[in-house]
Design a protein around this motif. Sequence first.
Motif, short mmCIF file in Angstrom:
data_model
loop_
_atom_site.label_atom_id
_atom_site.label_comp_id
_atom_site.label_asym_id
_atom_site.label_seq_id
_atom_site.Cartn_x
_atom_site.Cartn_y
_atom_site.Cartn_z
N ARG A 136 -1.13 -2.11 -4.02
CA ARG A 136 -0.51 -0.93 -4.64
C ARG A 136 -1.58 -0.02 -5.23
O ARG A 136 -1.48 1.21 -5.13
CB ARG A 136 0.49 -1.36 -5.71
CG ARG A 136 1.70 -2.07 -5.16
CD ARG A 136 2.72 -2.46 -6.23
NE ARG A 136 3.76 -3.30 -5.66
CZ ARG A 136 4.81 -3.75 -6.33
NH1 ARG A 136 4.97 -3.43 -7.61
NH2 ARG A 136 5.72 -4.50 -5.74
N ARG B 253 1.44 10.10 -4.68
CA ARG B 253 1.65 11.41 -4.05
C ARG B 253 2.55 12.27 -4.95
O ARG B 253 2.29 13.46 -5.16
CB ARG B 253 2.29 11.23 -2.68
CG ARG B 253 2.36 12.49 -1.84
CD ARG B 253 1.03 12.90 -1.27
NE ARG B 253 0.47 11.92 -0.35
CZ ARG B 253 -0.74 12.02 0.18
NH1 ARG B 253 -1.53 13.04 -0.14
NH2 ARG B 253 -1.20 11.09 0.99
N ASN C 67 -5.95 5.66 -2.13
CA ASN C 67 -5.91 6.33 -0.84
C ASN C 67 -5.49 7.79 -1.01
O ASN C 67 -6.07 8.71 -0.41
CB ASN C 67 -4.94 5.64 0.12
CG ASN C 67 -5.46 4.31 0.63
OD1 ASN C 67 -6.63 3.97 0.45
ND2 ASN C 67 -4.60 3.55 1.29
N VAL C 68 -4.46 8.00 -1.82
CA VAL C 68 -3.94 9.35 -2.06
C VAL C 68 -4.96 10.19 -2.83
O VAL C 68 -5.13 11.39 -2.56
CB VAL C 68 -2.60 9.29 -2.81
CG1 VAL C 68 -2.16 10.69 -3.26
CG2 VAL C 68 -1.52 8.66 -1.94
N GLU D 205 1.05 4.63 -2.48
CA GLU D 205 0.93 5.98 -1.91
C GLU D 205 2.11 6.85 -2.29
O GLU D 205 1.95 8.02 -2.67
CB GLU D 205 0.79 5.89 -0.38
CG GLU D 205 -0.52 5.28 0.07
CD GLU D 205 -0.63 5.10 1.57
OE1 GLU D 205 -1.74 4.85 2.06
OE2 GLU D 205 0.42 5.20 2.25
N GLN E 100 -4.65 0.15 -4.18
CA GLN E 100 -5.34 0.75 -3.03
C GLN E 100 -4.56 1.96 -2.52
O GLN E 100 -5.15 2.97 -2.14
CB GLN E 100 -5.50 -0.28 -1.92
CG GLN E 100 -6.31 0.23 -0.73
CD GLN E 100 -7.72 0.65 -1.12
OE1 GLN E 100 -8.45 -0.12 -1.74
NE2 GLN E 100 -8.12 1.87 -0.77
N GLY E 101 -3.23 1.85 -2.52
CA GLY E 101 -2.40 2.98 -2.10
C GLY E 101 -2.60 4.19 -2.98
O GLY E 101 -2.69 5.33 -2.50
N VAL E 102 -2.69 3.95 -4.30
CA VAL E 102 -2.95 5.04 -5.25
C VAL E 102 -4.29 5.71 -4.92
O VAL E 102 -4.39 6.94 -4.85
CB VAL E 102 -2.96 4.50 -6.70
CG1 VAL E 102 -3.50 5.55 -7.67
CG2 VAL E 102 -1.55 4.08 -7.12
N ILE F 199 0.84 -1.20 0.00
CA ILE F 199 0.00 0.00 0.00
C ILE F 199 0.87 1.25 0.00
O ILE F 199 0.59 2.22 -0.70
CB ILE F 199 -0.97 -0.01 1.21
CG1 ILE F 199 -2.01 -1.12 1.03
CG2 ILE F 199 -1.66 1.35 1.36
CD1 ILE F 199 -2.96 -1.27 2.20
N LYS F 200 1.97 1.20 0.76
CA LYS F 200 2.89 2.34 0.82
C LYS F 200 3.50 2.64 -0.54
O LYS F 200 3.75 3.79 -0.89
CB LYS F 200 4.00 2.07 1.84
CG LYS F 200 3.52 1.93 3.28
CD LYS F 200 2.92 3.22 3.80
CE LYS F 200 2.53 3.08 5.27
NZ LYS F 200 1.82 4.29 5.76
N ASP G 163 -7.44 12.74 -1.44
CA ASP G 163 -7.02 14.12 -1.15
C ASP G 163 -6.96 14.99 -2.41
O ASP G 163 -6.65 16.18 -2.31
CB ASP G 163 -5.63 14.12 -0.49
CG ASP G 163 -5.62 13.40 0.85
OD1 ASP G 163 -6.67 13.41 1.52
OD2 ASP G 163 -4.57 12.83 1.21
#
Length: 307
Positions: free
Chosen positions: A165, A138, A171-172, A134, A167-169, A130-131, A175
């Motif tokens: 991966r 970002r 998540n960002v 992100e 999901q990390g995208v 996930i990181k 915002d």
Amino acid sequence: MKKQLLTLLLTLIVTPLALAETRIGVSIAQVDDVFLAQMRDYMAAHARDLTDVTLQFEDAQGDVVRQLNQVQSFSAQGMDAIIVNAVDTAATQKMTVNAQQAGIPLVYVNRRPDIPGLPAGVGYVGSDEIKAGEIQMRYLAEKMNSKGNLAIMLGLLSNNATHNRTQGVKNVLKDYPNIHIVEEQSADWQRSKAMDLMNNWIVSGKKIDAVAANADEMAIGAAMAITQAGMHPGKDILVGGSDGGPAGLDAIKKDLLVVTAYQDNKGQAVGSIDLALKMIRKQPYTAELTIPYQQITKDNYQAFLTP
């Protein structure tokens, strides 16, 4: 008579050494995958440094059944430990049960089984996928000035790295309400399939400002397709990858990619063997080892080059 005594002496010397040798069976999901091939090479190099550890590598060739058969064969051979890079992270239960029933330590590497916790005798060495997403997104969002159209290039749908991966995208993107996902398809981790997919997206005429690819190989394929279409990666369409291996670093250097997330496959390779050895020797160990991702851009890629 002297010859017989010499033979007996050599036997007494050699036999304990042979008995002390540690054998570890390693099943790699797909050796034609660049990242996994490098990880296998790092494993082999680390085992050579240890001198008393022998690795038996098997290529599952992307086949769940083949991989299960390999694990069962390792158990039947009485391996001291088994290391698995899973073909399908949702299909690891039978392999886990087989190793447990045989009383053989099992370490999953790079791809974590889709289970909430690890059972006794099972370990995992990898990174928080996930990181990676992100970190990648970002940076892309900043370069997009917080607006525009995004295409997501997925890895194998059977792999939890693809899900995490991505999901990390996403998540960002919570915002960044002015960045919109306009495409989301799989290229199976492969450069050639990514080229075809990116070309299809371009031909469709849909405006794409950035591509977030789940892995460098696909990101490079996307960048190559953009170039072939007469556009410039990094200017006309931003491309981000994940893994940070030699090919990804070279792509950063050549401005094909603007960002990638470094995944330490050497750390994972070495860590998986070291964890297996601790389990074999019944030494204290942490069952789950997470190795952090790091952001790579044109500003710092040289720090990640192998000397």
